[in-house]
Design a protein around this motif. Sequence first.
Motif, PDB file in Angstrom:
ATOM      1  N   GLY A 133       0.778  -1.228   0.000  1.00 44.45           N
ATOM      2  CA  GLY A 133       0.000   0.000   0.000  1.00 44.45           C
ATOM      3  C   GLY A 133       0.811   1.280   0.000  1.00 44.45           C
ATOM      4  N   VAL A 134       0.305   2.250  -0.765  1.00 47.31           N
ATOM      5  CA  VAL A 134       0.834   3.614  -0.800  1.00 47.31           C
ATOM      6  C   VAL A 134      -0.361   4.545  -0.592  1.00 47.31           C
ATOM      7  CG1 VAL A 134       1.924   5.395  -2.226  1.00 47.31           C
ATOM      8  CG2 VAL A 134       2.744   3.030  -2.348  1.00 47.31           C
ATOM      9  N   ALA A 135      -0.180   5.566   0.230  1.00 48.36           N
ATOM     10  CA  ALA A 135      -1.244   6.547   0.462  1.00 48.36           C
ATOM     11  C   ALA A 135      -0.838   7.872  -0.149  1.00 48.36           C
ATOM     12  CB  ALA A 135      -1.487   6.719   1.958  1.00 48.36           C
ATOM     13  N   ARG A 136      -1.674   8.390  -1.038  1.00 47.37           N
ATOM     14  CA  ARG A 136      -1.481   9.752  -1.547  1.00 47.37           C
ATOM     15  C   ARG A 136      -2.389  10.657  -0.727  1.00 47.37           C
ATOM     16  NH1 ARG A 136      -0.719  11.654  -7.582  1.00 47.37           N
ATOM     17  NH2 ARG A 136       1.294  10.785  -6.967  1.00 47.37           N
ATOM     18  N   ILE A 137      -1.779  11.612  -0.056  1.00 50.70           N
ATOM     19  CA  ILE A 137      -2.527  12.558   0.755  1.00 50.70           C
ATOM     20  C   ILE A 137      -2.570  13.880   0.015  1.00 50.70           C
ATOM     21  CG2 ILE A 137      -2.601  13.745   2.970  1.00 50.70           C
ATOM     22  CD1 ILE A 137      -1.195  11.243   4.110  1.00 50.70           C
ATOM     23  N   VAL A 138      -3.777  14.261  -0.374  1.00 47.67           N
ATOM     24  CA  VAL A 138      -3.989  15.492  -1.131  1.00 47.67           C
ATOM     25  C   VAL A 138      -4.363  16.582  -0.129  1.00 47.67           C
ATOM     26  CG1 VAL A 138      -5.296  16.586  -2.981  1.00 47.67           C
ATOM     27  CG2 VAL A 138      -4.757  14.142  -3.121  1.00 47.67           C
ATOM     28  N   SER A 154       6.483  13.800  -3.493  1.00 45.83           N
ATOM     29  CA  SER A 154       5.504  14.846  -3.213  1.00 45.83           C
ATOM     30  C   SER A 154       5.457  15.806  -4.390  1.00 45.83           C
ATOM     31  CB  SER A 154       5.864  15.618  -1.937  1.00 45.83           C
ATOM     32  OG  SER A 154       6.998  16.434  -2.148  1.00 45.83           O
ATOM     33  N   SER A 155       4.384  16.565  -4.459  1.00 48.17           N
ATOM     34  CA  SER A 155       4.322  17.622  -5.456  1.00 48.17           C
ATOM     35  C   SER A 155       5.330  18.697  -5.056  1.00 48.17           C
ATOM     36  CB  SER A 155       2.907  18.188  -5.553  1.00 48.17           C
ATOM     37  OG  SER A 155       2.502  18.716  -4.311  1.00 48.17           O
ATOM     38  N   PHE A 156       5.754  19.491  -6.035  1.00 53.16           N
ATOM     39  CA  PHE A 156       6.749  20.531  -5.766  1.00 53.16           C
ATOM     40  C   PHE A 156       6.176  21.571  -4.813  1.00 53.16           C
ATOM     41  CE2 PHE A 156       8.926  24.524  -6.625  1.00 53.16           C
ATOM     42  CZ  PHE A 156      10.239  24.131  -6.434  1.00 53.16           C
ATOM     43  N   GLY A 157       6.970  22.006  -3.860  1.00 57.57           N
ATOM     44  CA  GLY A 157       6.568  23.068  -2.953  1.00 57.57           C
ATOM     45  C   GLY A 157       6.110  22.610  -1.583  1.00 57.57           C
ATOM     46  N   ILE A 158       5.940  21.308  -1.396  1.00 60.99           N
ATOM     47  CA  ILE A 158       5.588  20.815  -0.056  1.00 60.99           C
ATOM     48  C   ILE A 158       6.752  21.133   0.877  1.00 60.99           C
ATOM     49  CG2 ILE A 158       5.214  18.730   1.346  1.00 60.99           C
ATOM     50  CD1 ILE A 158       2.755  19.233  -0.252  1.00 60.99           C
ATOM     51  N   THR A 159       6.458  21.765   2.011  1.00 63.66           N
ATOM     52  CA  THR A 159       7.524  22.106   2.961  1.00 63.66           C
ATOM     53  C   THR A 159       7.489  21.153   4.155  1.00 63.66           C
ATOM     54  OG1 THR A 159       6.118  23.706   4.104  1.00 63.66           O
ATOM     55  CG2 THR A 159       7.528  24.541   2.324  1.00 63.66           C
ATOM     56  N   THR A 160       8.643  21.005   4.783  1.00 67.42           N
ATOM     57  CA  THR A 160       8.780  20.114   5.931  1.00 67.42           C
ATOM     58  C   THR A 160       9.259  20.905   7.128  1.00 67.42           C
ATOM     59  OG1 THR A 160       9.436  18.343   4.413  1.00 67.42           O
ATOM     60  CG2 THR A 160       9.862  17.989   6.744  1.00 67.42           C
ATOM     61  N   PRO A 167       8.064  14.805  11.448  1.00 69.36           N
ATOM     62  CA  PRO A 167       7.917  16.093  10.776  1.00 69.36           C
ATOM     63  C   PRO A 167       6.488  16.351  10.302  1.00 69.36           C
ATOM     64  CG  PRO A 167       9.042  14.538   9.354  1.00 69.36           C
ATOM     65  CD  PRO A 167       8.873  13.868  10.682  1.00 69.36           C
ATOM     66  N   VAL A 168       6.222  17.609  10.009  1.00 75.27           N
ATOM     67  CA  VAL A 168       4.931  18.041   9.478  1.00 75.27           C
ATOM     68  C   VAL A 168       5.163  18.505   8.046  1.00 75.27           C
ATOM     69  CG1 VAL A 168       3.071  19.723   9.699  1.00 75.27           C
ATOM     70  CG2 VAL A 168       4.064  18.677  11.748  1.00 75.27           C
ATOM     71  N   PHE A 169       4.366  17.975   7.126  1.00 76.85           N
ATOM     72  CA  PHE A 169       4.437  18.345   5.711  1.00 76.85           C
ATOM     73  C   PHE A 169       3.272  19.273   5.415  1.00 76.85           C
ATOM     74  CE2 PHE A 169       6.397  14.206   6.225  1.00 76.85           C
ATOM     75  CZ  PHE A 169       7.597  14.359   5.546  1.00 76.85           C
ATOM     76  N   GLY A 184      -2.052  26.902  -3.583  1.00 74.78           N
ATOM     77  CA  GLY A 184      -2.559  26.032  -4.639  1.00 74.78           C
ATOM     78  C   GLY A 184      -2.676  24.582  -4.217  1.00 74.78           C
ATOM     79  N   GLY A 185      -2.172  24.228  -3.033  1.00 76.54           N
ATOM     80  CA  GLY A 185      -2.272  22.862  -2.539  1.00 76.54           C
ATOM     81  C   GLY A 185      -1.188  21.950  -3.089  1.00 76.54           C
ATOM     82  N   GLY A 186      -1.280  20.691  -2.768  1.00 74.47           N
ATOM     83  CA  GLY A 186      -0.299  19.724  -3.232  1.00 74.47           C
ATOM     84  C   GLY A 186      -0.618  18.337  -2.705  1.00 74.47           C
ATOM     85  N   TRP A 187       0.309  17.428  -2.893  1.00 76.07           N
ATOM     86  CA  TRP A 187       0.120  16.058  -2.433  1.00 76.07           C
ATOM     87  C   TRP A 187       1.445  15.483  -1.941  1.00 76.07           C
ATOM     88  CZ3 TRP A 187       3.293  12.803  -5.063  1.00 76.07           C
ATOM     89  CH2 TRP A 187       3.675  13.169  -6.363  1.00 76.07           C
TER      90      TRP A 187
END
Length: 194
Positions: A12-17, A34-40, A49-51, A56-59
Amino acid sequence: MQVQTRHTPTFGVARIVLAQGEAVQADAEAMLASSFGITTSRPSRGQPPVFTAPAGGGWIDLAPGHAGDVYPLGFDGKTGWSVAPGAVLARPSTVRRDHPWPPLQALFGGDSGFLDHFSGSGQLVLATRGPVDALTLEAGELITVRPAFLVAYPDTIQVRLRALDPAGPQSVRTGEGLALDFAGPGTVLVQARR
């Protein structure tokens, strides 16, 4: 936050939008992509960590470090769940870990025990060893589950902890030598492997 799963129940893989500014806490080692721009960011020492999603959002794609299923567990803001430690793959800020939680302390005789309690609203993403089975119990129906196979159960179900062999070794911290008896109505989530 929306959760999409793929490659289940074996790998299993989970994509979190995430919407703009939404965040999810997860193990850094579980991040596949992850999509570009997700910060950690790391909220405090010793915490995962918190992503956070940009404008515009991301995943973010998360994969557990072992084979098995990923399972989004929905929280309605009313009913909490007791969850096996190590089963949480991702947690939004709207779902909190309740520590200590008095009913679990009572179940384990004041010890911390082999379960964690969560409450709130949103989806807690679980990673299990093998497929997840949802065992739905009718009113008055009883089942016994070994702790190594337990994933989660809601506050609305009755539970009792007991020794499998009173003369054998037992541990409330690991579940060794113990069993959980559940009485319906309610649903108990178990994993098909340990």
